[in-house]
Design a protein around this motif. Structure first.
Motif: not given
Lengths: 658, 658
Positions: B127-139
């Protein structure tokens, strides 16, 4: 991918809960109490049958004001051969309700007796004469209410499980009781939890949620015959929630633990229940409502219950989920505990106005508006979001799309569980089309005339399509014909070639730019929409406001692609205003009233006509007559005139159709 | 000839009352009050519309647990080309319900993010990482509940006249209210008068009437949203009644003056009303209910009302008349005063089971039992007497035979105003035939299995006729064949040649002479019936008991003409017992249980079999399944066995038909 991997089907959840209640001996009436027979007994459920203690009447009673006689003494009396009966030995005056003397077995109405004095002359003393003369014989038991005519001692008057109505109280009193044994009301603790929750009436900031689930659950419990206790809001603190659950278990038959809407607080609930007893079900494949928890708390002592277990239901935080969890799990349990017969909901077959998609893994409870248009009953699916409590307020019924089914196409016949009396459905005017604020006022004025207005907002063209399909009584429409500059008329032959309609003007209204207070970006005209710093919010395709925008853009030579946010669509004027108020957009095209409702500024640009397109088939119906009354009502005209940007001068004018 | 020469048609009475209320400005809502928004608001009626004060949600809320982001920052992210977002600037953890940061316009579910530490490695800190990695765009606006998704400030949430339900309370709270403006509850004074009246629970002697009309009226008033005040019983004393009326007028909106059942007390009412104000109507051509009085009392001061008038209704003394007067006159008035929309009653088309005669001068409100037998809905007229409150308790609906009509033939289609949910009708087992005490117990046990038993007592042969017509699910029958000495079987081919049935034994039962306690006339056998000092009471022709009597008389060579009272017919065992208990007769033939219910003696003479003749078409239906369950239930067998004179050994045995 579902977050609730442990969801089980509704029927499996019900069975598991049922079995646990059986083991805990909590599957029957909780207990009974004897209460005085007064108006507070209304609505209570009989815990024991009522057997008549006394007969009613409990004696032979005169059914008329007149004279009690022996029938055989009157034998042979006729118009020409009257018989005289001595008052005292052969006749005795009785009022209605009086007991007959032991020797009497019939009553002669006073109007059919001639009072006589001691000398056989007519007397003025009609009730206590010396004798009476009669001119007709009476059979035995004439005008007598025989002992037990109504109820006979020993007879079953009302069975166990019956819910007491006003006349029942009378019958119970009439057969000799002054108390009644009824099922004890189940005591239900309602525990709202969540740090984001604020009590009703407290000031709210962004992120705060007004806590009203407890109120809805409490009102449901009361409606279903239980006694609710609303606990104060407990913040998301494991120990605090655990303490509350233990406290509630002492004096309640059921605990409703209403988690905040976050997954975090729900996890607390499950953990605490597992720790204090038995976590039976965590997640039910029903929509809305997914994260339902069912469990049994064990506890040492209870002031009220003989069972060492208290059922606990973890109620999801979204308001529609919470209310539906009440309907699906709490109501049947309370009915069981009251020993009440469970009636199936009233259902009606209806035609779906549009496609209904449904996830196949869940039993999906879809709220629908229901109206009768001509011979057809229609069901229009309402907003599906679990947070949209207004969809439950507006709902006339529920369509259950069972697990395994993927929904229904538009036009499908579906069975609707009615939430309203079908009589209420019958006085519903079903409007489909463009939204306007004045429709709210129209609904309000129609309500005073015993009509309900249900309006589905699908834009002007959507309304015409609904009319063509016979899916609406009228459609609100403000469709500009870009070629002629006229409103609505030219669309009718095209969209409704075979559907005769009447076109009646509701209002003239200003359309303009809805912008933030004090207009920080100095937006003054359509040409400002192409500025890179201006973000626009649009109406959906088919909406009259969208047609107007496209027409005016074309006229001004502005390309839609150059407008940032042109593709952002909202479905109502107020939604457009809300987008601006929230900062999601800088401006949108809409009506002045919407801007004012949210304290926004407004730059008037155009004036347009908003008409009602009324299906001719219903224009002269009883159902719609009040609609025309309202259009002619000076109070309505005044109320609409108070809204900014409306012109009421043409209200009620019938627009000629070529 | 009618006693109430001044009766006027119902519609004329309603118009006259209506006009008087208009002149007195009492034809609209009485007033409003603002009450806290809690569960006590349930069932109250809105006096003003509810407009949304706040939007709901009142901010952009996350609909998921996850990270709030700017949609455009996610553009291009895919499985093979993930994007990292810095927590703080580009992503912020939000729980469901949390407000989005001002810069964010979408939410990514936590399950679709990979938490990273400062070095770009996967982190345990979800819940409180340094950053997040995502593998899909969101509208934009994905997983966001936009401001106003549910309700938009300024929107109409509920109209005036709406009766508040649980979900309504939630919606009103959710849009920013903590109070609600509702119609003031009309205060209704209920004044029972009559010297013959005794309060509920007091000992009664012959001529005393248990006063329960006030209770029924009070419960009706409460049911319809008013606040009842029950006054103590006032004896038939003109001045005392007058004083009570004046007292009640001070603090009530409506007075219900419930006359004793005698014409005398009714006259007091009319005189007093004439004296204190305006006697509008005295006698209405409606049955039951004739002597209804409508008036307006003038009074100096009122603590609660602005009007110098208080409507007063003189309610007739007979309980059915009193309750119907409530329905016809009080309910619409209270609804009017609450500003409630008036729903038409639910109606159903039904087939009359027997002829219905009606006096043509009155609007006749006939109570009927309603059941669905196969495809047909049946309406069986119940007892008509105005004193028979149990007929209202048993009634499932009302058939109104309008003024001018003389009734309907058997088999006619009639419209029934339903008093019960049609779902309750659908779980009703409709029995027609011979009466037996065990049917009361059967009803009681069926009620616990979600079935209602409605039984019309028309004797054994009448039951077979009803079965033939398709007017019953089963018939109770104990028809002795004098030639074979068997019960029921030989009658079936004769009476039901084309109706397949199943014959199931309910009980064996003793028939014998029901006689007064201690048998003062020493009646021991049928031969005593011919004694001149013995008065007999008989059962009606067609009843099994009657067939048995005639068979045994024939066998003993006793002529019916020699029995005094042979022509006196009663329709049930209990009615026969009541006739003996009251002294109307010395003895009758019947069952032991009936004798015991009324503390009478019993001389057993014969044993007979009482069977259920069940229409084969329904024998295997869901509706009747619980009937067979009860017949196999040891508790039921035990309960019947406790009644005197019953043999339960053959209960549930299917009798073979040749």
């Amino acid at each position: 991918m579902s977050f609730y991997l442990h969801d089980i089907p509704l029927s499996a959840a019900q069975t598991r809960f049922e079995q646990a209640l059986q083991s805990a001996e909590l599957d029957h009436i909780l207990g009974s109490e004897t209460i005085p027979l007064d108006e507070n007994a209304l609505g209570r459920v009989l815990a024991e049958p009522v057997w008549a203690r006394l007969s009613s009447p409990h004696y032979h009673a005169s059914a008329m004001d007149g004279f009690a006689v022996r029938a055989r003494d009157t034998d042979g009396a006729s118009l020409t051969a009257p018989i005289s009966l001595q008052v005292g030995e052969q006749a005795q005056y009785v009022n209605t309700g009086d007991a007959l003397p032991a020797w009497a077995n019939a009553v002669i109405m006073i109007e059919q007796t001639e009072p006589l004095d001691a000398k056989g002359r007519l007397s003025a003393e009609v009730r206590a004469p010396h004798a009476i003369r009669i001119r007709a014989a009476v059979p035995p038991w004439k005008h007598v209410r025989a002992l037990g005519e109504d109820m006979v001692a020993g007879e079953l008057v009302l069975p166990t499980g019956h819910t007491l109505r006003p006349v029942d109280l009378g019958a119970i009193a009439g057969c000799g009781h002054d108390t009644v044994s009824v099922a004890r009301r189940p005591r239900v603790a309602i525990l709202p939890t969540g740090s984001e929750l604020k009590p009703i009436g407290a000031p709210v900031a962004a992120g705060d949620i007004i806590e009203y689930n407890a109120l809805v659950l409490a009102a449901q419990v009361r409606d279903w015959g239980g006694e609710p206790t609303r606990f104060p809001i407990t913040p998301d603190n494991r120990e605090a929630i655990r303490a509350r659950v233990l406290e509630a278990a002492q004096e309640h038959d059921l605990i409703l633990l209403n988690a905040g809407s976050s997954a975090g607080s729900e996890d607390f609930s499950a953990e605490i229940i597992r720790e204090l007893g038995d976590l039976l079900v965590h997640g039910v494949a029903v929509r809305p409502g997914h994260p339902v928890i069912l469990g049994l708390i064990s506890h040492q002592l209870s002031a009220i219950s003989l069972s060492p277990f208290v059922p606990i239901i973890g109620v999801p935080g979204y308001p529609v989920s919470a209310a539906m969890t009440g309907e699906i799990f709490v109501k049947p349990l309370l009915h069981r505990w009251l020993g009440k017969a469970i009636d199936q909901p009233q259902t009606i077959e209806a035609t779906l106005t549009r496609k209904l998609a449904s996830p196949s893994g869940d039993d999906d409870y879809v709220r629908v508006a229901v109206g009768r248009v001509g011979d057809r009953v229609l069901a229009a699916p309402l907003q599906r979001g679990a947070g949209v409590i207004s969809s439950l307020v507006r709902a006339d019924g529920i369509v259950i799309v069972p697990r395994g089914a993927q929904g229904h196409p538009a036009g499908a016949a579906v069975r609707v569980n009615l939430l309203r009396d079908s009589a209420e459905i019958d006085r519903t005017i079903f409007a489909v089309g463009s939204h306007d604020m004045t429709l709210d006022l129209l609904a309000q004025f129609l309500a005073q005339r015993n009509r309900r207005l249900t309006s589905a907002n699908v834009g002007s063209l959507g309304g015409l399509v609904a009319l063509r399909r016979g899916h609406a009584h009228f459609a609100g429409s403000h469709l500009l014909d870009p070629e002629t500059g006229t409103y609505n008329t030219s669309y009718l032959p095209r969209y409704l070639p075979d559907t005769p309609v009447q076109l009646v003007t509701l209002v003239g209204r200003q359309q303009g730019l809805i912008i933030r207070s004090n207009n920080p970006k100095r937006i003054m005209s359509l040409s400002d929409l192409v500025r890179p710093d201006v973000r626009f919010v649009n109406r959906q395709r088919g909406a009259g406001t969208r047609v107007l925008l496209d027409y005016e853009l074309e006229k001004d030579g502005i390309s839609a692609e150059t407008i940032s946010g042109y593709e952002q669509e909202e479905y109502t004027h107020l939604a457009v205003a809300a987008a601006v108020a929230s900062g999601r957009a800088d401006c949108g095209l809409g009506i002045a009233a919407a801007a004012q409702a949210l304290d926004l500024d407004f730059v008037p640009l155009f004036e347009e006509r908003y008409d009602l397109v009324i299906a001719a088939a219903y224009a002269h119906s009883d159902l719609l007559a009040p609609l025309f009354d309202v259009l002619a009502d000076a109070d309505f005209r005044h109320a609409v005139g108070q809204l900014p940007g409306y012109d009421v001068s043409a209200m009620g004018t019938v627009v000629p159709l070529s």
